[in-house]
Design a protein around this motif. Structure first.
Motif, PDB file in Angstrom:
ATOM      1  N   THR A 177       0.755  -1.087   0.017  1.00  0.00           N
ATOM      2  CA  THR A 177       0.081   0.119  -0.013  1.00  0.00           C
ATOM      3  C   THR A 177       0.830   1.127   0.136  1.00  0.00           C
ATOM      4  N   ASP A 198      -4.948   0.064   6.251  1.00  0.00           N
ATOM      5  CA  ASP A 198      -5.020  -1.268   5.814  1.00  0.00           C
ATOM      6  C   ASP A 198      -6.320  -1.739   5.279  1.00  0.00           C
ATOM      7  N   TYR A 219       2.781  -4.708   4.722  1.00  0.00           N
ATOM      8  CA  TYR A 219       2.274  -4.938   6.102  1.00  0.00           C
ATOM      9  C   TYR A 219       1.684  -6.474   5.875  1.00  0.00           C
ATOM     10  N   PRO A 224      -1.280  -5.607  10.746  1.00  0.00           N
ATOM     11  CA  PRO A 224      -1.138  -4.429   9.987  1.00  0.00           C
ATOM     12  C   PRO A 224      -0.680  -3.425  10.503  1.00  0.00           C
TER      13      PRO A 224
END
Length: 263
Positions: A177, A198, A219, A224
């Motif tokens: 991400t 997350d 992650y 996370p």
């Protein structure tokens, strides 16, 4: 004013006192001045603190889940009533102060205890070899440093190997991400704090010594709140080289120690 406290899941907590909202998460504590708060929203067992931003789509959000619905509404109403009408900032993330969590003492002892024990053993070997070096041959002095060389090599190889394994495991099982720059930590060793969300919508932070406006992180789904930055090709080559050099030094040092013991 009596502090208002909300206890959420995953050891999170929100506290409202002294003109600021304090958020405790696994990565540390964040102090959010009221001037940085755009609004507070309570929905069921979830409380969201949204920061001011030039564009509503860019608002950073702090989120706590698993709280009492009644307490969540009371908390949101209390903070909303205390928000200043005019004394706000354009970008609330700039005045948020973060204090990263310190490593617990038992974990520090576990991490350093082995190193201290190994250092004492190597110092003992070094002392013995120095005393015996005068009775050896022409190149016997080189064996005196076999223990320290093995120790340094092992430390280099283990450190680089751990970093490589961590990146490999996060690359295999992790979720990628983009983390957006949020603010700097306070103190002498200021670090850049990035914020990412997350898959469940929870907001987390990642601290780095350097970086730009955004950073690609990964992650693990079961944790996370802990992320690593994507490794660059240059960094990867450097770590592989360091691991190989360390392994070679360790092997050579161990060979020297064996020769030393055999004398």
């Amino acid at each position: 004013m009596t502090a208002l406290v909300l206890l959420g899941s995953d050891d999170t907590a929100l506290r409202f006192e002294e003109g600021a909202v304090h958020l405790r998460q696994a990565d540390g504590e964040h102090r959010i001045p009221l001037a940085a708060v755009a609004r507070v929203r309570a929905e069921g067992q979830v409380v969201e603190v949204r920061l001011t931003a030039a564009d509503e789509d860019d608002e950073a959000t702090y989120r706590v889940e698993g709280v009492s619905a009644v307490d969540a509404n009371a908390f949101a109403e209390a903070v909303t009533a205390a928000l200043p009408e005019h004394e706000t900032v354009t970008d609330g993330s700039e005045i948020v102060v973060s204090r990263l969590a310190r490593v617990p003492l038992p974990r520090r002892i576990a991490e350093w205890g082995g190193a201290v024990l190994a250092a004492l053993v190597l110092l003992g070997l070094l002392y013995r070899d120095v005393r015996r070096a005068a009775d050896r041959g022409e190149y016997a002095w080189a064996l005196t440093f076999a223990g320290p060389v093995a120790f340094v090599g092992a430390a280099l190889a283990l450190n680089a190997g751990h970093a490589l394994y961590r990146w490999w495991s996060y690359g295999r099982d992790g979720v990628a991400t983009t983390a957006q720059f949020s603010h700097h930590t306070d103190g002498g060793k200021a670090r850049r704090v990035y914020r990412y969300t997350d898959a469940t919508g929870r907001s987390h932070t990642y601290a780095s010594k350097s970086g730009g406006g955004e950073l690609m992180v990964r992650y693990l789904p079961h944790a996370p709140y802990r992320a690593v930055a994507s490794v660059t090709a240059r960094r990867l080559v450097g770590l592989v080289t360091l691991a190989l050099v360390g392994a070679a030094l360790c092997a050579g040092g161990i060979f020297g120690v064996v020769l030393s013991v055999g004398d």
